[in-house]
Write an enzyme that holds these catalytic residues in place. Structure first.
Site, PDB file in Angstrom:
ATOM      1  N   HIS A   1      -3.624  14.204   0.450  1.00  0.00           N
ATOM      2  CA  HIS A   1      -3.904  13.360   1.622  1.00  0.00           C
ATOM      3  C   HIS A   1      -2.763  13.434   2.625  1.00  0.00           C
ATOM      4  O   HIS A   1      -2.993  13.635   3.828  1.00  0.00           O
ATOM      5  CB  HIS A   1      -4.118  11.911   1.176  1.00  0.00           C
TER       6      HIS A   1
ATOM      7  N   TYR B   1       1.332   5.648  -0.454  1.00  0.00           N
ATOM      8  CA  TYR B   1       0.868   6.878   0.218  1.00  0.00           C
ATOM      9  C   TYR B   1       1.088   7.994  -0.789  1.00  0.00           C
ATOM     10  O   TYR B   1       1.865   8.905  -0.565  1.00  0.00           O
ATOM     11  CB  TYR B   1       1.721   7.047   1.476  1.00  0.00           C
TER      12      TYR B   1
ATOM     13  N   ARG C   1       1.047  17.177  12.813  1.00  0.00           N
ATOM     14  CA  ARG C   1       2.336  17.848  13.014  1.00  0.00           C
ATOM     15  C   ARG C   1       2.292  19.355  12.793  1.00  0.00           C
ATOM     16  O   ARG C   1       3.272  20.039  13.075  1.00  0.00           O
ATOM     17  CB  ARG C   1       3.397  17.243  12.076  1.00  0.00           C
TER      18      ARG C   1
ATOM     19  N   GLN D   1      -4.329   2.778  15.078  1.00  0.00           N
ATOM     20  CA  GLN D   1      -3.135   3.168  14.317  1.00  0.00           C
ATOM     21  C   GLN D   1      -2.324   4.242  15.047  1.00  0.00           C
ATOM     22  O   GLN D   1      -1.088   4.211  15.052  1.00  0.00           O
ATOM     23  CB  GLN D   1      -3.543   3.671  12.928  1.00  0.00           C
TER      24      GLN D   1
ATOM     25  N   LYS E   1      -4.657  -1.843   9.961  1.00  0.00           N
ATOM     26  CA  LYS E   1      -4.889  -2.046   8.532  1.00  0.00           C
ATOM     27  C   LYS E   1      -5.122  -3.505   8.159  1.00  0.00           C
ATOM     28  O   LYS E   1      -5.712  -3.784   7.121  1.00  0.00           O
ATOM     29  CB  LYS E   1      -3.662  -1.546   7.743  1.00  0.00           C
TER      30      LYS E   1
ATOM     31  N   GLU F   1     -10.788   4.239   3.254  1.00  0.00           N
ATOM     32  CA  GLU F   1      -9.799   4.943   2.440  1.00  0.00           C
ATOM     33  C   GLU F   1     -10.106   4.665   0.975  1.00  0.00           C
ATOM     34  O   GLU F   1     -10.105   3.510   0.545  1.00  0.00           O
ATOM     35  CB  GLU F   1      -8.374   4.513   2.786  1.00  0.00           C
TER      36      GLU F   1
ATOM     37  N   ARG G   1      -8.331   4.188  12.953  1.00  0.00           N
ATOM     38  CA  ARG G   1      -7.468   5.355  13.189  1.00  0.00           C
ATOM     39  C   ARG G   1      -6.941   5.408  14.626  1.00  0.00           C
ATOM     40  O   ARG G   1      -5.786   5.795  14.855  1.00  0.00           O
ATOM     41  CB  ARG G   1      -8.227   6.649  12.875  1.00  0.00           C
TER      42      ARG G   1
ATOM     43  N   THR H   1      -4.728   6.539  -0.108  1.00  0.00           N
ATOM     44  CA  THR H   1      -5.930   7.377  -0.171  1.00  0.00           C
ATOM     45  C   THR H   1      -5.811   8.434  -1.254  1.00  0.00           C
ATOM     46  O   THR H   1      -4.803   9.131  -1.353  1.00  0.00           O
ATOM     47  CB  THR H   1      -6.172   8.054   1.182  1.00  0.00           C
TER      48      THR H   1
ATOM     49  N   GLU I   1     -10.123  12.954   6.954  1.00  0.00           N
ATOM     50  CA  GLU I   1      -9.987  14.284   6.346  1.00  0.00           C
ATOM     51  C   GLU I   1     -11.333  14.993   6.217  1.00  0.00           C
ATOM     52  O   GLU I   1     -11.431  16.192   6.470  1.00  0.00           O
ATOM     53  CB  GLU I   1      -9.355  14.145   4.961  1.00  0.00           C
TER      54      GLU I   1
ATOM     55  N   GLU J   1      -9.212   4.239  -2.515  1.00  0.00           N
ATOM     56  CA  GLU J   1      -7.979   3.919  -3.222  1.00  0.00           C
ATOM     57  C   GLU J   1      -8.289   3.181  -4.518  1.00  0.00           C
ATOM     58  O   GLU J   1      -9.417   2.744  -4.758  1.00  0.00           O
ATOM     59  CB  GLU J   1      -7.066   3.027  -2.369  1.00  0.00           C
TER      60      GLU J   1
ATOM     61  N   TYR K   1       1.535   2.735  15.453  1.00  0.00           N
ATOM     62  CA  TYR K   1       2.352   2.891  14.248  1.00  0.00           C
ATOM     63  C   TYR K   1       3.776   3.389  14.527  1.00  0.00           C
ATOM     64  O   TYR K   1       4.625   3.379  13.631  1.00  0.00           O
ATOM     65  CB  TYR K   1       1.661   3.824  13.251  1.00  0.00           C
TER      66      TYR K   1
ATOM     67  N   ASP L   1       0.850  -1.194   0.000  1.00  0.00           N
ATOM     68  CA  ASP L   1       0.000   0.000   0.000  1.00  0.00           C
ATOM     69  C   ASP L   1       0.883   1.240   0.000  1.00  0.00           C
ATOM     70  O   ASP L   1       1.764   1.389   0.859  1.00  0.00           O
ATOM     71  CB  ASP L   1      -0.911  -0.001   1.230  1.00  0.00           C
TER      72      ASP L   1
ATOM     73  N   ASP M   1      -9.303   0.518   1.621  1.00  0.00           N
ATOM     74  CA  ASP M   1      -8.355   0.053   2.630  1.00  0.00           C
ATOM     75  C   ASP M   1      -8.849   0.525   3.998  1.00  0.00           C
ATOM     76  O   ASP M   1      -8.440   1.564   4.498  1.00  0.00           O
ATOM     77  CB  ASP M   1      -6.958   0.603   2.331  1.00  0.00           C
TER      78      ASP M   1
END
Length: 432
Positions: free
Chosen positions: A135, A130, A144, A241, A254, A200, A238, A351, A365, A202, A245, A128, A234
Protein backbone atom coordinates in the site's frame (compact mmCIF):
# COMPACT_ATOMS: atom_id res chain seq x y z
CA UNK A 1 -13.81 -29.80 19.16
CA UNK A 2 -17.53 -29.52 18.44
CA UNK A 3 -20.43 -27.71 20.04
CA UNK A 4 -23.78 -29.25 20.92
CA UNK A 5 -25.21 -26.35 18.90
CA UNK A 6 -25.14 -27.06 15.17
CA UNK A 7 -22.70 -24.76 13.38
CA UNK A 8 -22.24 -24.98 9.61
CA UNK A 9 -18.76 -25.18 8.08
CA UNK A 10 -19.34 -21.76 6.49
CA UNK A 11 -20.29 -20.06 9.74
CA UNK A 12 -17.81 -17.53 11.14
CA UNK A 13 -18.69 -18.46 14.71
CA UNK A 14 -17.87 -22.07 15.64
CA UNK A 15 -16.76 -23.18 19.10
CA UNK A 16 -13.14 -22.57 18.00
CA UNK A 17 -13.91 -18.83 17.77
CA UNK A 18 -16.35 -17.53 20.44
CA UNK A 19 -15.93 -13.81 19.74
CA UNK A 20 -17.16 -11.29 22.29
CA UNK A 21 -19.72 -8.57 21.63
CA UNK A 22 -22.20 -6.29 23.35
CA UNK A 23 -25.90 -6.74 22.55
CA UNK A 24 -29.41 -5.98 23.70
CA UNK A 25 -32.86 -7.43 23.02
CA UNK A 26 -36.32 -5.90 22.73
CA UNK A 27 -37.44 -7.36 26.05
CA UNK A 28 -34.13 -6.57 27.78
CA UNK A 29 -32.88 -3.27 26.31
CA UNK A 30 -29.88 -2.93 28.63
CA UNK A 31 -26.68 -3.76 26.69
CA UNK A 32 -24.65 -6.68 28.03
CA UNK A 33 -21.85 -9.01 26.96
CA UNK A 34 -22.28 -12.17 24.93
CA UNK A 35 -20.35 -14.51 22.67
CA UNK A 36 -21.40 -15.64 19.20
CA UNK A 37 -21.87 -19.37 18.62
CA UNK A 38 -23.34 -20.37 15.26
CA UNK A 39 -26.64 -18.55 14.80
CA UNK A 40 -26.88 -17.72 18.51
CA UNK A 41 -25.59 -15.32 21.11
CA UNK A 42 -24.76 -16.79 24.51
CA UNK A 43 -25.69 -14.24 27.18
CA UNK A 44 -22.76 -14.17 29.60
CA UNK A 45 -24.62 -11.99 32.08
CA UNK A 46 -27.02 -14.90 32.67
CA UNK A 47 -24.17 -17.35 33.27
CA UNK A 48 -22.51 -14.78 35.53
CA UNK A 49 -25.68 -14.43 37.64
CA UNK A 50 -25.85 -18.20 38.04
CA UNK A 51 -22.27 -18.38 39.31
CA UNK A 52 -20.54 -20.04 36.38
CA UNK A 53 -17.52 -17.71 36.60
CA UNK A 54 -17.26 -17.24 40.39
CA UNK A 55 -14.05 -19.29 40.64
CA UNK A 56 -12.44 -17.33 37.78
CA UNK A 57 -13.62 -13.75 38.29
CA UNK A 58 -13.15 -12.79 41.92
CA UNK A 59 -14.20 -9.15 41.92
CA UNK A 60 -17.12 -7.55 43.71
CA UNK A 61 -18.95 -6.28 40.64
CA UNK A 62 -20.73 -7.54 37.57
CA UNK A 63 -18.32 -7.96 34.65
CA UNK A 64 -20.63 -9.15 31.87
CA UNK A 65 -23.75 -7.19 32.76
CA UNK A 66 -21.99 -4.12 31.33
CA UNK A 67 -22.41 -1.93 28.22
CA UNK A 68 -18.81 -2.57 27.08
CA UNK A 69 -16.10 -5.22 27.24
CA UNK A 70 -13.73 -2.89 29.10
CA UNK A 71 -14.32 -4.23 32.63
CA UNK A 72 -13.65 -7.77 31.41
CA UNK A 73 -10.59 -6.75 29.39
CA UNK A 74 -9.09 -5.00 32.41
CA UNK A 75 -8.85 -8.36 34.23
CA UNK A 76 -5.97 -9.51 32.04
CA UNK A 77 -4.91 -12.43 29.90
CA UNK A 78 -5.04 -15.14 32.58
CA UNK A 79 -8.73 -14.44 33.22
CA UNK A 80 -9.53 -14.17 29.49
CA UNK A 81 -7.98 -17.60 28.92
CA UNK A 82 -9.87 -19.24 31.81
CA UNK A 83 -13.21 -17.75 30.75
CA UNK A 84 -12.66 -18.90 27.17
CA UNK A 85 -11.89 -22.46 28.31
CA UNK A 86 -14.97 -22.44 30.53
CA UNK A 87 -17.18 -21.34 27.64
CA UNK A 88 -15.76 -23.94 25.29
CA UNK A 89 -16.43 -26.60 27.93
CA UNK A 90 -20.02 -25.46 28.51
CA UNK A 91 -20.73 -25.39 24.76
CA UNK A 92 -19.00 -28.67 23.89
CA UNK A 93 -21.08 -31.60 22.68
CA UNK A 94 -19.90 -33.78 25.58
CA UNK A 95 -20.85 -31.38 28.42
CA UNK A 96 -24.40 -31.66 29.79
CA UNK A 97 -24.66 -28.61 32.11
CA UNK A 98 -25.94 -26.28 29.41
CA UNK A 99 -26.87 -28.83 26.74
CA UNK A 100 -29.41 -30.66 28.92
CA UNK A 101 -30.75 -27.70 30.91
CA UNK A 102 -33.76 -26.57 28.87
CA UNK A 103 -34.55 -23.61 31.12
CA UNK A 104 -30.99 -22.25 31.08
CA UNK A 105 -30.65 -22.74 27.33
CA UNK A 106 -33.88 -20.87 26.61
CA UNK A 107 -32.76 -18.01 28.86
CA UNK A 108 -29.10 -17.74 27.83
CA UNK A 109 -29.12 -18.64 24.13
CA UNK A 110 -30.69 -16.00 21.86
CA UNK A 111 -30.89 -16.07 18.08
CA UNK A 112 -28.48 -13.53 16.58
CA UNK A 113 -31.21 -12.26 14.27
CA UNK A 114 -33.17 -11.16 17.36
CA UNK A 115 -30.45 -9.04 18.99
CA UNK A 116 -29.24 -5.49 18.46
CA UNK A 117 -25.47 -5.12 18.49
CA UNK A 118 -23.66 -2.19 20.11
CA UNK A 119 -20.13 -0.80 19.96
CA UNK A 120 -18.29 -3.54 21.89
CA UNK A 121 -15.63 -1.40 23.54
CA UNK A 122 -15.33 2.02 25.08
CA UNK A 123 -12.50 3.41 22.96
CA UNK A 124 -10.29 5.89 24.74
CA UNK A 125 -7.71 6.34 22.00
CA UNK A 126 -7.39 5.30 18.37
CA UNK A 127 -4.10 4.97 16.51
CA UNK A 128 -3.90 4.16 12.80
CA UNK A 129 -0.75 2.62 11.34
CA UNK A 130 0.56 2.45 7.77
CA UNK A 131 1.86 -1.12 7.95
CA UNK A 132 1.42 -2.50 4.41
CA UNK A 133 4.50 -2.12 2.22
CA UNK A 134 2.48 -2.73 -0.95
CA UNK A 135 0.00 0.00 0.00
CA UNK A 136 2.71 2.48 0.97
CA UNK A 137 4.60 1.72 -2.25
CA UNK A 138 1.53 2.13 -4.45
CA UNK A 139 0.62 5.45 -2.86
CA UNK A 140 4.23 6.61 -3.05
CA UNK A 141 4.47 5.82 -6.77
CA UNK A 142 1.28 7.77 -7.45
CA UNK A 143 2.44 10.88 -5.64
CA UNK A 144 6.25 10.77 -5.82
CA UNK A 145 7.24 8.32 -8.56
CA UNK A 146 8.96 4.92 -8.40
CA UNK A 147 12.34 6.25 -7.32
CA UNK A 148 10.90 7.85 -4.15
CA UNK A 149 7.94 5.55 -3.52
CA UNK A 150 8.80 4.74 0.10
CA UNK A 151 9.85 7.47 2.48
CA UNK A 152 13.33 6.87 4.00
CA UNK A 153 11.93 5.91 7.43
CA UNK A 154 9.29 3.42 6.26
CA UNK A 155 11.31 0.17 6.50
CA UNK A 156 12.83 1.22 9.83
CA UNK A 157 9.72 1.86 11.94
CA UNK A 158 5.93 1.39 11.93
CA UNK A 159 4.59 4.72 10.70
CA UNK A 160 1.33 5.81 12.35
CA UNK A 161 -0.80 8.72 13.47
CA UNK A 162 -3.28 9.38 16.26
CA UNK A 163 -6.85 9.26 14.98
CA UNK A 164 -10.19 10.28 16.45
CA UNK A 165 -11.81 7.77 18.84
CA UNK A 166 -15.11 9.66 19.10
CA UNK A 167 -16.04 8.95 15.47
CA UNK A 168 -15.36 5.19 15.56
CA UNK A 169 -18.78 3.68 14.81
CA UNK A 170 -20.36 0.25 14.68
CA UNK A 171 -20.95 -1.66 11.47
CA UNK A 172 -24.29 -0.67 9.95
CA UNK A 173 -23.94 3.03 10.84
CA UNK A 174 -24.54 5.17 7.76
CA UNK A 175 -21.57 7.24 6.59
CA UNK A 176 -22.20 10.85 5.65
CA UNK A 177 -19.99 12.24 2.89
CA UNK A 178 -17.77 14.86 4.56
CA UNK A 179 -17.39 18.53 3.69
CA UNK A 180 -13.97 20.12 3.59
CA UNK A 181 -11.44 22.17 1.69
CA UNK A 182 -10.45 20.88 -1.74
CA UNK A 183 -7.64 22.28 -3.86
CA UNK A 184 -8.06 21.73 -7.59
CA UNK A 185 -5.08 22.26 -9.94
CA UNK A 186 -4.34 25.93 -10.66
CA UNK A 187 -7.26 27.10 -8.48
CA UNK A 188 -7.74 28.51 -5.00
CA UNK A 189 -9.13 26.16 -2.33
CA UNK A 190 -12.90 25.61 -2.34
CA UNK A 191 -15.32 24.43 0.38
CA UNK A 192 -17.17 21.45 -1.07
CA UNK A 193 -18.36 17.91 -0.35
CA UNK A 194 -15.65 15.28 -0.79
CA UNK A 195 -15.45 14.12 -4.41
CA UNK A 196 -12.98 11.27 -3.84
CA UNK A 197 -14.53 9.24 -1.04
CA UNK A 198 -12.72 5.97 -0.41
CA UNK A 199 -12.64 2.92 1.84
CA UNK A 200 -9.59 1.40 3.50
CA UNK A 201 -9.51 -2.33 4.20
CA UNK A 202 -7.97 -2.66 7.66
CA UNK A 203 -8.01 -4.72 10.81
CA UNK A 204 -7.77 -3.40 14.33
CA UNK A 205 -6.32 -4.84 17.50
CA UNK A 206 -8.07 -4.07 20.78
CA UNK A 207 -5.82 -3.43 23.77
CA UNK A 208 -6.93 -5.38 26.82
CA UNK A 209 -4.20 -4.64 29.33
CA UNK A 210 -2.26 -1.39 29.21
CA UNK A 211 1.05 -0.14 30.57
CA UNK A 212 2.13 2.57 32.96
CA UNK A 213 3.20 5.93 31.61
CA UNK A 214 6.94 5.82 30.96
CA UNK A 215 7.14 2.00 30.93
CA UNK A 216 7.39 0.61 27.38
CA UNK A 217 5.97 -2.76 26.33
CA UNK A 218 8.57 -5.10 24.82
CA UNK A 219 7.99 -6.65 21.42
CA UNK A 220 7.99 -10.13 23.01
CA UNK A 221 5.37 -9.18 25.63
CA UNK A 222 3.21 -7.08 23.34
CA UNK A 223 0.66 -9.72 22.34
CA UNK A 224 -0.13 -10.40 26.01
CA UNK A 225 -1.71 -6.95 26.02
CA UNK A 226 -4.00 -7.68 23.04
CA UNK A 227 -7.53 -8.82 23.84
CA UNK A 228 -8.65 -9.44 20.27
CA UNK A 229 -9.18 -8.15 16.75
CA UNK A 230 -11.91 -6.55 14.65
CA UNK A 231 -12.48 -5.57 11.03
CA UNK A 232 -11.92 -1.88 10.33
CA UNK A 233 -13.01 0.36 7.47
CA UNK A 234 -11.10 3.62 7.84
CA UNK A 235 -13.14 5.79 5.48
CA UNK A 236 -11.01 8.37 3.68
CA UNK A 237 -11.65 11.63 1.81
CA UNK A 238 -8.73 11.57 -0.62
CA UNK A 239 -9.17 15.05 -2.11
CA UNK A 240 -9.52 16.70 1.29
CA UNK A 241 -6.48 14.74 2.50
CA UNK A 242 -4.31 15.78 -0.46
CA UNK A 243 -4.68 19.45 0.49
CA UNK A 244 -4.67 19.30 4.29
CA UNK A 245 -2.09 16.64 5.20
CA UNK A 246 0.99 18.80 4.63
CA UNK A 247 2.92 18.91 6.93
CA UNK A 248 1.18 17.17 9.87
CA UNK A 249 -0.92 14.40 8.31
CA UNK A 250 -4.59 13.32 8.11
CA UNK A 251 -7.24 15.41 9.85
CA UNK A 252 -10.72 16.02 8.38
CA UNK A 253 -10.01 13.42 5.70
CA UNK A 254 -10.10 10.69 8.35
CA UNK A 255 -11.91 11.95 11.43
CA UNK A 256 -15.47 11.91 10.04
CA UNK A 257 -15.92 8.14 10.51
CA UNK A 258 -14.17 4.81 11.08
CA UNK A 259 -16.33 1.65 11.09
CA UNK A 260 -15.59 -1.52 13.05
CA UNK A 261 -17.24 -4.94 13.19
CA UNK A 262 -19.35 -5.82 16.27
CA UNK A 263 -17.55 -9.03 17.28
CA UNK A 264 -14.09 -9.01 18.87
CA UNK A 265 -12.26 -12.23 17.97
CA UNK A 266 -9.89 -13.31 20.79
CA UNK A 267 -6.25 -13.49 19.82
CA UNK A 268 -6.23 -17.06 21.15
CA UNK A 269 -8.76 -18.06 18.47
CA UNK A 270 -6.30 -16.91 15.79
CA UNK A 271 -3.33 -18.85 17.18
CA UNK A 272 -3.79 -21.91 14.88
CA UNK A 273 -3.49 -19.56 11.90
CA UNK A 274 -0.26 -17.86 12.92
CA UNK A 275 2.21 -17.37 10.06
CA UNK A 276 5.35 -15.41 9.33
CA UNK A 277 4.97 -11.94 7.91
CA UNK A 278 7.08 -10.58 5.04
CA UNK A 279 10.86 -10.64 5.31
CA UNK A 280 12.00 -7.36 6.88
CA UNK A 281 15.01 -5.74 5.25
CA UNK A 282 16.88 -4.01 6.76
CA UNK A 283 16.66 -5.91 10.02
CA UNK A 284 14.65 -3.85 12.52
CA UNK A 285 16.38 -2.20 15.45
CA UNK A 286 16.62 -4.39 18.53
CA UNK A 287 13.47 -3.11 20.26
CA UNK A 288 11.46 -4.05 17.12
CA UNK A 289 13.21 -7.36 16.40
CA UNK A 290 10.48 -9.99 16.85
CA UNK A 291 11.70 -13.59 17.10
CA UNK A 292 8.42 -15.52 16.70
CA UNK A 293 6.06 -15.47 13.74
CA UNK A 294 4.00 -12.31 14.06
CA UNK A 295 1.20 -12.51 11.48
CA UNK A 296 -2.00 -14.47 10.81
CA UNK A 297 -3.51 -16.05 7.70
CA UNK A 298 -6.76 -14.08 7.55
CA UNK A 299 -8.58 -13.97 4.21
CA UNK A 300 -10.15 -10.56 3.59
CA UNK A 301 -12.80 -9.57 1.06
CA UNK A 302 -14.53 -6.33 0.06
CA UNK A 303 -17.89 -6.04 -1.71
CA UNK A 304 -19.60 -3.01 -3.27
CA UNK A 305 -23.32 -2.65 -3.97
CA UNK A 306 -24.74 0.42 -5.71
CA UNK A 307 -28.36 1.57 -5.46
CA UNK A 308 -29.04 0.01 -8.87
CA UNK A 309 -27.46 -3.36 -8.17
CA UNK A 310 -29.44 -6.37 -6.93
CA UNK A 311 -26.37 -8.08 -5.44
CA UNK A 312 -22.95 -6.83 -4.35
CA UNK A 313 -19.82 -7.23 -6.46
CA UNK A 314 -16.54 -8.38 -4.95
CA UNK A 315 -13.90 -5.74 -5.67
CA UNK A 316 -11.00 -6.83 -3.46
CA UNK A 317 -9.47 -10.03 -2.07
CA UNK A 318 -6.52 -9.59 0.27
CA UNK A 319 -4.88 -11.20 3.31
CA UNK A 320 -3.75 -9.92 6.69
CA UNK A 321 -0.42 -11.75 6.29
CA UNK A 322 0.72 -9.16 3.72
CA UNK A 323 1.28 -6.59 6.48
CA UNK A 324 4.97 -5.73 6.88
CA UNK A 325 4.79 -4.56 10.51
CA UNK A 326 3.20 -6.91 13.06
CA UNK A 327 0.86 -6.11 15.94
CA UNK A 328 3.69 -6.71 18.41
CA UNK A 329 6.01 -4.34 16.56
CA UNK A 330 3.31 -1.68 16.38
CA UNK A 331 2.72 -1.89 20.14
CA UNK A 332 6.43 -1.92 20.97
CA UNK A 333 7.02 1.16 18.83
CA UNK A 334 3.90 2.91 20.13
CA UNK A 335 5.09 2.60 23.74
CA UNK A 336 8.89 2.77 23.42
CA UNK A 337 8.90 6.51 24.08
CA UNK A 338 6.84 6.05 27.25
CA UNK A 339 3.29 6.36 25.87
CA UNK A 340 0.74 4.47 27.94
CA UNK A 341 -1.91 2.30 26.29
CA UNK A 342 -5.20 1.66 28.10
CA UNK A 343 -7.87 -1.06 27.99
CA UNK A 344 -10.13 -0.36 25.03
CA UNK A 345 -7.56 1.45 22.91
CA UNK A 346 -7.88 0.59 19.21
CA UNK A 347 -4.87 0.19 16.91
CA UNK A 348 -5.68 0.12 13.19
CA UNK A 349 -3.36 -1.76 10.86
CA UNK A 350 -3.56 0.69 7.99
CA UNK A 351 -4.74 -0.37 4.53
CA UNK A 352 -3.99 -4.04 3.82
CA UNK A 353 -2.85 -4.44 0.22
CA UNK A 354 -1.14 -7.35 -1.47
CA UNK A 355 1.03 -7.85 -4.54
CA UNK A 356 -1.81 -8.37 -7.06
CA UNK A 357 -4.14 -5.67 -8.36
CA UNK A 358 -7.22 -7.40 -6.92
CA UNK A 359 -5.57 -7.44 -3.48
CA UNK A 360 -5.28 -3.65 -3.26
CA UNK A 361 -7.22 -2.51 -0.20
CA UNK A 362 -8.58 0.87 -1.36
CA UNK A 363 -10.16 2.47 -4.41
CA UNK A 364 -7.19 4.83 -4.55
CA UNK A 365 -5.10 1.81 -5.56
CA UNK A 366 -7.72 -0.31 -7.34
CA UNK A 367 -8.52 2.55 -9.74
CA UNK A 368 -5.01 4.02 -9.60
CA UNK A 369 -6.22 7.41 -8.38
CA UNK A 370 -9.27 7.29 -10.65
CA UNK A 371 -7.36 6.65 -13.88
CA UNK A 372 -8.51 3.00 -14.17
CA UNK A 373 -12.20 2.87 -13.15
CA UNK A 374 -13.61 -0.36 -11.71
CA UNK A 375 -16.11 -2.10 -13.95
CA UNK A 376 -19.03 -3.43 -11.93
CA UNK A 377 -21.15 -6.39 -13.00
CA UNK A 378 -24.20 -4.32 -14.00
CA UNK A 379 -22.23 -2.07 -16.35
CA UNK A 380 -21.62 0.70 -13.83
CA UNK A 381 -18.12 1.88 -13.08
CA UNK A 382 -16.48 3.44 -10.06
CA UNK A 383 -13.52 5.71 -9.57
CA UNK A 384 -14.63 6.66 -6.06
CA UNK A 385 -17.57 5.84 -3.79
CA UNK A 386 -20.88 7.45 -4.72
CA UNK A 387 -23.91 8.32 -2.60
CA UNK A 388 -26.05 5.23 -2.07
CA UNK A 389 -23.10 2.81 -2.37
CA UNK A 390 -22.96 0.14 0.31
CA UNK A 391 -19.55 -1.29 1.16
CA UNK A 392 -19.12 -4.60 3.00
CA UNK A 393 -15.89 -6.07 4.36
CA UNK A 394 -15.52 -9.56 5.74
CA UNK A 395 -12.68 -11.78 6.90
CA UNK A 396 -12.03 -15.30 8.16
CA UNK A 397 -9.38 -17.92 8.86
CA UNK A 398 -10.03 -21.25 7.14
CA UNK A 399 -9.51 -24.31 9.34
CA UNK A 400 -10.10 -27.99 8.67
CA UNK A 401 -13.89 -28.11 8.44
CA UNK A 402 -14.46 -24.81 10.26
CA UNK A 403 -13.86 -21.08 9.98
CA UNK A 404 -12.83 -18.51 12.55
CA UNK A 405 -14.41 -15.36 11.19
CA UNK A 406 -15.04 -11.72 12.03
CA UNK A 407 -18.52 -11.32 10.55
CA UNK A 408 -18.91 -8.12 8.53
CA UNK A 409 -18.38 -4.40 8.71
CA UNK A 410 -20.91 -2.54 6.55
CA UNK A 411 -21.41 1.12 5.70
CA UNK A 412 -23.87 2.95 3.42
CA UNK A 413 -22.82 6.28 1.92
CA UNK A 414 -25.22 9.18 2.50
CA UNK A 415 -25.09 12.59 0.78
CA UNK A 416 -23.11 15.41 2.36
CA UNK A 417 -24.76 18.15 4.35
CA UNK A 418 -25.82 21.13 2.25
CA UNK A 419 -22.81 23.43 2.43
CA UNK A 420 -25.07 26.49 2.31
CA UNK A 421 -26.80 25.29 5.47
CA UNK A 422 -23.42 24.93 7.16
CA UNK A 423 -22.44 28.45 6.13
CA UNK A 424 -25.86 29.79 7.20
CA UNK A 425 -25.32 28.32 10.66
CA UNK A 426 -22.29 30.56 10.97
CA UNK A 427 -24.32 33.59 9.89
CA UNK A 428 -27.10 32.71 12.36
CA UNK A 429 -24.57 32.40 15.18
CA UNK A 430 -23.06 35.78 14.31
CA UNK A 431 -26.49 37.43 14.28
CA UNK A 432 -27.33 35.98 17.69
Amino acid sequence: MKSFIHVSEESHFPIQNLPYGVFSTSNQPKPRVGVAIGNYVLDLSILEDKGYFKEIIQVNKKIFNQPSLNPFMELGKEVWTKVRKKLQLLLSEDESKLRDNDELRSEALILRKDVTMHLPIKIGDYTDFYASKEHATNVGIMFRGKENALMPNWTHLPVGYHGRASSVVLSGTNIRRPLGQIKLPDQSPIFEPCRQLDFELEMGCVIGGGNQLGEPISVEEAENHVFGMVLVNDWSARDIQAWEYQPLGPFLAKNFSTSISPWVVPLEALEPFRVAGPVQEPKPLEYLDQTKQGSFNIELEVYLKSEKMKAPTQICSSNYRYLYWSIAQQIAHHTVGGCNLNPGDLLGSGTISGPEKESRGSLLELTWRGQEPLQLEDGEERKWLEDGDELTMTGFCQGDGYRVGFGEVVGLIQPALNKEQVINKKETALNN
